[in-house]
Design a protein around this motif. Sequence first.
Motif, mmCIF file in Angstrom:
data_model
loop_
_atom_site.group_PDB
_atom_site.id
_atom_site.type_symbol
_atom_site.label_atom_id
_atom_site.label_comp_id
_atom_site.label_asym_id
_atom_site.label_seq_id
_atom_site.Cartn_x
_atom_site.Cartn_y
_atom_site.Cartn_z
ATOM 1 N N TRP A 184 1.548 -5.035 16.016
ATOM 2 C CA TRP A 184 2.223 -5.603 14.856
ATOM 3 C C TRP A 184 3.420 -6.452 15.214
ATOM 4 N N PHE A 185 4.259 -5.978 16.145
ATOM 5 C CA PHE A 185 5.541 -6.623 16.356
ATOM 6 C C PHE A 185 5.601 -7.284 17.724
ATOM 7 N N TRP A 186 4.591 -8.057 18.054
ATOM 8 C CA TRP A 186 4.549 -8.722 19.343
ATOM 9 C C TRP A 186 5.293 -10.036 19.329
ATOM 10 N N GLN A 239 6.538 -6.423 6.950
ATOM 11 C CA GLN A 239 6.108 -5.027 6.993
ATOM 12 C C GLN A 239 6.907 -4.177 6.015
ATOM 13 N N ALA A 240 8.214 -4.383 5.955
ATOM 14 C CA ALA A 240 9.038 -3.603 5.041
ATOM 15 C C ALA A 240 8.596 -3.808 3.593
ATOM 16 N N ALA A 241 8.308 -5.052 3.224
ATOM 17 C CA ALA A 241 7.891 -5.335 1.847
ATOM 18 C C ALA A 241 6.535 -4.713 1.534
ATOM 19 N N TYR A 242 5.600 -4.792 2.485
ATOM 20 C CA TYR A 242 4.272 -4.248 2.207
ATOM 21 C C TYR A 242 4.292 -2.724 2.165
ATOM 22 N N LEU A 243 5.145 -2.101 2.943
ATOM 23 C CA LEU A 243 5.279 -0.648 2.861
ATOM 24 C C LEU A 243 5.672 -0.218 1.447
ATOM 25 N N GLN A 244 6.654 -0.905 0.857
ATOM 26 C CA GLN A 244 7.097 -0.528 -0.494
ATOM 27 C C GLN A 244 5.996 -0.752 -1.522
ATOM 28 N N LEU A 245 5.224 -1.822 -1.355
ATOM 29 C CA LEU A 245 4.100 -2.061 -2.257
ATOM 30 C C LEU A 245 3.080 -0.931 -2.141
ATOM 31 N N VAL A 267 3.456 -13.730 4.613
ATOM 32 C CA VAL A 267 4.322 -12.925 5.478
ATOM 33 C C VAL A 267 3.842 -11.474 5.541
ATOM 34 N N MET A 268 3.320 -10.958 4.425
ATOM 35 C CA MET A 268 2.876 -9.562 4.389
ATOM 36 C C MET A 268 1.454 -9.367 4.898
ATOM 37 N N LEU A 269 0.631 -10.397 4.800
ATOM 38 C CA LEU A 269 -0.801 -10.254 5.066
ATOM 39 C C LEU A 269 -1.133 -9.650 6.432
ATOM 40 N N PRO A 270 -0.439 -9.996 7.511
ATOM 41 C CA PRO A 270 -0.808 -9.410 8.807
ATOM 42 C C PRO A 270 -0.699 -7.891 8.854
ATOM 43 N N PHE A 271 0.041 -7.306 7.922
ATOM 44 C CA PHE A 271 0.283 -5.869 7.958
ATOM 45 C C PHE A 271 -0.542 -5.100 6.938
ATOM 46 N N ARG A 272 -1.338 -5.825 6.157
ATOM 47 C CA ARG A 272 -2.108 -5.160 5.120
ATOM 48 C C ARG A 272 -3.084 -4.150 5.700
ATOM 49 N N GLU A 273 -3.877 -4.568 6.667
ATOM 50 C CA GLU A 273 -4.908 -3.673 7.209
ATOM 51 C C GLU A 273 -4.316 -2.452 7.904
ATOM 52 N N PRO A 274 -3.369 -2.612 8.835
ATOM 53 C CA PRO A 274 -2.840 -1.424 9.505
ATOM 54 C C PRO A 274 -2.056 -0.503 8.578
ATOM 55 N N LEU A 275 -1.304 -1.069 7.647
ATOM 56 C CA LEU A 275 -0.525 -0.210 6.762
ATOM 57 C C LEU A 275 -1.397 0.458 5.704
ATOM 58 N N ALA A 315 -4.380 1.442 6.404
ATOM 59 C CA ALA A 315 -4.964 2.527 7.191
ATOM 60 C C ALA A 315 -3.986 3.694 7.310
ATOM 61 N N PHE A 316 -2.713 3.394 7.525
ATOM 62 C CA PHE A 316 -1.685 4.437 7.578
ATOM 63 C C PHE A 316 -1.609 5.187 6.254
ATOM 64 N N ARG A 317 -1.650 4.438 5.158
ATOM 65 C CA ARG A 317 -1.552 5.072 3.847
ATOM 66 C C ARG A 317 -2.758 5.974 3.589
ATOM 67 N N ARG A 318 -3.949 5.522 3.999
ATOM 68 C CA ARG A 318 -5.139 6.365 3.834
ATOM 69 C C ARG A 318 -5.037 7.633 4.669
ATOM 70 N N SER A 319 -4.512 7.497 5.877
ATOM 71 C CA SER A 319 -4.431 8.655 6.766
ATOM 72 C C SER A 319 -3.419 9.686 6.276
ATOM 73 N N THR A 320 -2.482 9.272 5.427
ATOM 74 C CA THR A 320 -1.475 10.202 4.927
ATOM 75 C C THR A 320 -1.738 10.625 3.482
ATOM 76 N N HIS A 321 -2.884 10.243 2.943
ATOM 77 C CA HIS A 321 -3.310 10.774 1.648
ATOM 78 C C HIS A 321 -3.807 12.201 1.854
ATOM 79 N N GLY A 322 -3.344 13.110 1.032
ATOM 80 C CA GLY A 322 -3.816 14.477 1.126
ATOM 81 C C GLY A 322 -5.044 14.715 0.275
ATOM 82 N N ILE A 323 -5.652 15.868 0.476
ATOM 83 C CA ILE A 323 -6.780 16.262 -0.368
ATOM 84 C C ILE A 323 -6.294 16.570 -1.770
ATOM 85 N N ARG A 324 -5.105 17.140 -1.860
ATOM 86 C CA ARG A 324 -4.525 17.547 -3.134
ATOM 87 C C ARG A 324 -3.356 16.629 -3.487
ATOM 88 N N PRO A 325 -3.104 16.408 -4.790
ATOM 89 C CA PRO A 325 -2.000 15.526 -5.180
ATOM 90 C C PRO A 325 -0.658 15.937 -4.597
#
Length: 237
Positions: A4-6, A44-50, A100-108, A110-120
């Motif tokens: 991301w930050f190369w 990245q900061a903006a897309y995280l908040q979205l 500006v946000m588009l490069p981070f959409r896919e990895p972030l 994926a991060f959001r999916r990985s931190t979704h729990g089974i329960r609310p």
Amino acid sequence: MVKWFWQRREPGRRLQLRSRDELGEALRVDFAQLAPDVDTFLGQAAYLQLGYFETLSELIALTPELAQKESLSRAAGAALTKHEALVAIIRERGGDPTAVMLPFREPLDAFRRSTHGIRPQETMLSVHITAGMLDDFYLALSSSYGETGRRVARALLADDDREAIVDIISTTIADDPQWAWLLALWGRRLVGDTLLIARAALRPLTLESADEATVEPVFTQLLAAHSRRMDAMGLAA
């Protein structure tokens, strides 16, 4: 994720971590060779908040109790407000927020999916923990970018209205103490994924021992703030 930050780094930057609990005791660390360029930082900061807004909006739909829906809506609104503030900074600098946000959409995503729990409740904890840690990290990075960084810091320090999530989780545990063990375990899992996000914000990918020594105090404070958040909910970090 690791790419991301190369992009270009500017010399002479300094990184400052400001814990919300200890804003008067800032830790300044020299990250001249590690901080990303400003557009990458903002994107990245903006897309995280979205992403937090989207996750909280999903939780509103899954939550049956009206009072909890209203509480979650405040937290979602706060995340959207932060996102809009960051987008405004991008625009005022002449950038296209989508580009500006588009490069981070896919990895972030994926991060959001990985931190979704089974329960609310697990997903609520994910938002509270990951947003708290990453807001702190981006506050640390913000001191690298002059007036733009100061504006980002003001946006990130705005009220996040996530205390409602703490209340919901605390009530859940009070009603059924078995939740404490489950959520504590989930919270510990979140730390590793979140620190990977923060670590991916720094380059090079493989740090020299001197760089590791520079990064360690910042990550130590991130973990300390995480422990305080967990303790506030009666959970073991």
